[in-house]
Write an enzyme that holds these catalytic residues in place. Structure first.
Site, PDB file in Angstrom:
ATOM      1  N   GLU A  98       0.823  -1.204   0.000  1.00  0.00           N
ATOM      2  CA  GLU A  98       0.000   0.000   0.000  1.00  0.00           C
ATOM      3  C   GLU A  98       0.859   1.257   0.000  1.00  0.00           C
ATOM      4  OE1 GLU A  98      -2.731  -1.737   3.546  1.00  0.00           O
ATOM      5  OE2 GLU A  98      -1.828   0.193   3.890  1.00  0.00           O
ATOM      6  N   CYS A 111       3.393   8.520   1.073  1.00  0.00           N
ATOM      7  CA  CYS A 111       3.912   7.609   2.093  1.00  0.00           C
ATOM      8  C   CYS A 111       4.164   6.263   1.408  1.00  0.00           C
ATOM      9  CB  CYS A 111       2.870   7.478   3.207  1.00  0.00           C
ATOM     10  SG  CYS A 111       3.323   6.276   4.462  1.00  0.00           S
ATOM     11  N   CYS A 118       6.801  -7.072   6.955  1.00  0.00           N
ATOM     12  CA  CYS A 118       7.932  -6.516   7.703  1.00  0.00           C
ATOM     13  C   CYS A 118       8.458  -7.549   8.686  1.00  0.00           C
ATOM     14  CB  CYS A 118       7.488  -5.269   8.454  1.00  0.00           C
ATOM     15  SG  CYS A 118       8.833  -4.512   9.393  1.00  0.00           S
ATOM     16  N   CYS A 122       6.283  -5.628  15.006  1.00  0.00           N
ATOM     17  CA  CYS A 122       5.706  -4.870  16.129  1.00  0.00           C
ATOM     18  C   CYS A 122       4.250  -5.314  16.307  1.00  0.00           C
ATOM     19  CB  CYS A 122       5.769  -3.379  15.843  1.00  0.00           C
ATOM     20  SG  CYS A 122       7.438  -2.804  15.460  1.00  0.00           S
ATOM     21  N   CYS A 125       1.179  -3.233  14.955  1.00  0.00           N
ATOM     22  CA  CYS A 125       1.229  -2.769  13.568  1.00  0.00           C
ATOM     23  C   CYS A 125       0.656  -3.836  12.641  1.00  0.00           C
ATOM     24  CB  CYS A 125       2.679  -2.465  13.214  1.00  0.00           C
ATOM     25  SG  CYS A 125       2.965  -2.248  11.443  1.00  0.00           S
ATOM     26  N   CYS A 342      -0.600   1.858   9.074  1.00  0.00           N
ATOM     27  CA  CYS A 342       0.376   1.051   8.355  1.00  0.00           C
ATOM     28  C   CYS A 342      -0.120  -0.375   8.067  1.00  0.00           C
ATOM     29  CB  CYS A 342       1.595   1.021   9.274  1.00  0.00           C
ATOM     30  SG  CYS A 342       3.018   0.211   8.675  1.00  0.00           S
TER      31      CYS A 342
HETATM   32  N1  SAH Z   1       9.149   0.368   9.823  1.00  0.00           N
HETATM   33  C1  SAH Z   1       9.295   1.761   9.954  1.00  0.00           C
HETATM   34  C2  SAH Z   1       8.449   2.555   8.991  1.00  0.00           C
HETATM   35  C3  SAH Z   1       7.063   2.076   8.724  1.00  0.00           C
HETATM   36  S1  SAH Z   1       5.949   2.144  10.099  1.00  0.00           S
HETATM   37  C4  SAH Z   1       9.037   2.198  11.376  1.00  0.00           C
HETATM   38  O1  SAH Z   1       8.562   1.386  12.169  1.00  0.00           O
HETATM   39  O2  SAH Z   1       9.342   3.341  11.695  1.00  0.00           O
HETATM   40  C5  SAH Z   1       5.578   3.880  10.155  1.00  0.00           C
HETATM   41  C6  SAH Z   1       5.122   4.376  11.511  1.00  0.00           C
HETATM   42  O3  SAH Z   1       3.787   3.919  11.790  1.00  0.00           O
HETATM   43  C7  SAH Z   1       5.979   3.891  12.670  1.00  0.00           C
HETATM   44  O4  SAH Z   1       6.259   4.964  13.545  1.00  0.00           O
HETATM   45  C8  SAH Z   1       5.092   2.879  13.328  1.00  0.00           C
HETATM   46  O5  SAH Z   1       5.449   2.641  14.644  1.00  0.00           O
HETATM   47  C9  SAH Z   1       3.734   3.507  13.137  1.00  0.00           C
HETATM   48  N2  SAH Z   1       2.602   2.599  13.314  1.00  0.00           N
HETATM   49  C10 SAH Z   1       2.457   1.361  12.839  1.00  0.00           C
HETATM   50  N3  SAH Z   1       1.268   0.845  13.207  1.00  0.00           N
HETATM   51  C11 SAH Z   1       0.657   1.798  13.940  1.00  0.00           C
HETATM   52  C12 SAH Z   1      -0.598   1.869  14.607  1.00  0.00           C
HETATM   53  N4  SAH Z   1      -1.441   0.841  14.595  1.00  0.00           N
HETATM   54  N5  SAH Z   1      -0.908   3.016  15.260  1.00  0.00           N
HETATM   55  C13 SAH Z   1      -0.044   4.067  15.274  1.00  0.00           C
HETATM   56  N6  SAH Z   1       1.152   4.061  14.675  1.00  0.00           N
HETATM   57  C14 SAH Z   1       1.502   2.933  14.010  1.00  0.00           C
HETATM   58 FE1  SF4 Z   2       7.673  -3.045  10.704  1.00  0.00          FE
HETATM   59 FE2  SF4 Z   2       5.321  -2.053  11.391  1.00  0.00          FE
HETATM   60 FE3  SF4 Z   2       7.238  -2.283  13.226  1.00  0.00          FE
HETATM   61 FE4  SF4 Z   2       7.475  -0.441  11.258  1.00  0.00          FE
HETATM   62  S1  SF4 Z   2       5.924  -0.497  12.872  1.00  0.00           S
HETATM   63  S2  SF4 Z   2       9.031  -1.870  11.997  1.00  0.00           S
HETATM   64  S3  SF4 Z   2       6.460  -1.553   9.578  1.00  0.00           S
HETATM   65  S4  SF4 Z   2       6.255  -3.981  12.130  1.00  0.00           S
END
Ligand code: SAH
Ligand code: SF4
Length: 358
Positions: A98, A111, A118, A122, A125, A342
């Site tokens: 996406e 974006c 990934c 996390c 996410c 994300c």
């Molecule tokens: N992997 C990289 C970039 C992609 S994620 C990273 O983690 O920085 C981009 C941002 O979205 C990150 O700050 C991540 O922690 C945040 N993010 C992902 N899922 C989220 C959610 N459910 N609510 C709020 N922020 C989220």
């Molecule tokens: Fe990967 Fe999502 Fe964690 Fe960013 S926030 S590092 S995209 S798992």
């Protein structure tokens, strides 16, 4: 006939000198590479047949050996405000990613995704919940920008900013990400200012160090989410390998070398990382560092029980940071109605497909 069986090269995967080599290998003079590059990144041509100042024979040859990327939009949705547009793309191998276009603050920000899924995982996410499939190629990264640039171009508008904040961890796909940065900022092409690009990372320390050494003024955003290692490991599993001490050291070095402040992303989760005491711990951790904190109330996902912090807790957290001299912004969860978090559209698509197949 043999040619047909060979895989075509995506011109978007080539850097300038590789493109030049390809043109020479086709028996064409090198200035044709300039023209081709201009068609790809200035005129935003999506088909060889549109590249009118190239000889027809060269266009036919190119058609046989190469393509101009190949993202197929599967789904496109807009937020009710119309300010956020999210697209689900199929890649050539059928995998999906996406990308989002955000039209606010007088900016046209894309974006981007850098990986399918990934590996960091996390738990809050949607991308991380789905696991890792593969890295994107440089061309697949750049192609996401070209798609929106063509759309905007129809209204005489341009992409103004890029954030590497879609699916995936850019610094775990460093080479492709960096090649994409170079293509996007090349003055012979899209010519985006390096300061208008921001790479977001979960905190891959060697990647941040490498980024500092590049010496370009690309913005760095670090997803922190917690003010101490114990808690951070629950948010960002890779924190086990890269503790805060090392991460902060790399951030200090980045600021010193690049001369730009670091942005810290902090997703506020009700009752987990949003207390005033944690705000004080965060301020302490960041003291002496040129930085800015983006506070983002968590965007809840179906596979996680974590909820976003209530507005009063967000305010309290921010006030505490402010009192201690840490600059911060509460980021509005724009585009929530289109699942702008994300990886959420992609995981919904996967759910729909598995429901379809019973
Ligand atoms: N992997 C990289 C970039 C992609 S994620 C990273 O983690 O920085 C981009 C941002 O979205 C990150 O700050 C991540 O922690 C945040 N993010 C992902 N899922 C989220 C959610 N459910 N609510 C709020 N922020 C989220
Ligand atoms: Fe990967 Fe999502 Fe964690 Fe960013 S926030 S590092 S995209 S798992």
């Amino acid at each position: 006939m043999i040619q047909d069986l060979e895989e075509k090269v995506s011109l978007l995967d080539l850097n300038y000198s590789q493109l030049q080599n390809l043109v020479l290998s086709l028996g064409e003079p090198s200035y044709r590479a300039d023209q081709l590059y201009g068609w790809l990144y200035q005129s935003l041509a999506a088909r060889f047949e549109d590249m009118l100042n190239l000889p027809q024979a060269m266009r036919q040859r190119l058609e046989q050996v190469a393509n101009v990327g190949g993202l197929t939009p599967l789904d496109e949705i807009q937020s009710t405000s119309g300010l956020t547009r999210k697209v689900l793309f199929a890649l050539a191998d059928g995998e999906t990613i996406e990308s989002v276009l955000m039209l606010y603050d007088r900016r046209h920000t894309v974006c981007l995704s850098t990986q399918v899924g990934c590996p960091v995982g996390c738990p809050f996410c949607a991308t991380g919940q789905g696991g890792f499939i593969r890295n994107l190629t440089p061309g697949e990264i750049v192609d996401q920008v070209l798609y929106f640039a063509r759309q905007l171009g129809e209204h005489s508008q341009r992409v103004s900013n890029i954030v590497f904040m879609g699916m995936g961890e850019p610094l775990l796909n460093y080479d492709a990400t960096w090649q994409a940065v170079q293509t996007l900022t090349d003055p012979r092409g899209l010519e985006l200012g390096t300061r208008r690009l921001t790479i977001s990372t979960a905190g891959i320390v060697p990647g941040i160090e490498r980024l500092s050494r590049e010496g370009l003024q690309v913005g760095l955003a670090v997803s922190l989410h917690a003010p101490n290692d114990d808690l951070r490991r629950r948010f960002v599993p890779i924190a086990r390998r890269y503790p805060l001490q090392d991460l902060l050291r790399a951030c200090h070095a980045y600021v010193k070398r690049i001369g730009r402040r670091v942005t810290f992303e902090y997703a506020l989760v009700q009752g987990l990382n949003d207390s005033r005491a944690q705000a004080r711990q965060l301020a302490d951790l960041l003291s002496g560092l040129l930085c800015h904190v983006n506070l983002i109330p968590l965007n809840p996902t179906p596979d996680s029980a974590w909820q976003h912090s209530a507005a009063a807790r967000v305010r309290g957290f921010r006030r505490e940071l402010q009192r201690l001299g840490v600059s911060s912004t509460v980021r509005l969860r724009r585009g929530m109605d289109i699942e702008a978090g994300c990886g959420q559209l992609r995981s919904r698509d996967a759910r729909d497909r598995s429901e379809d197949t019973g």
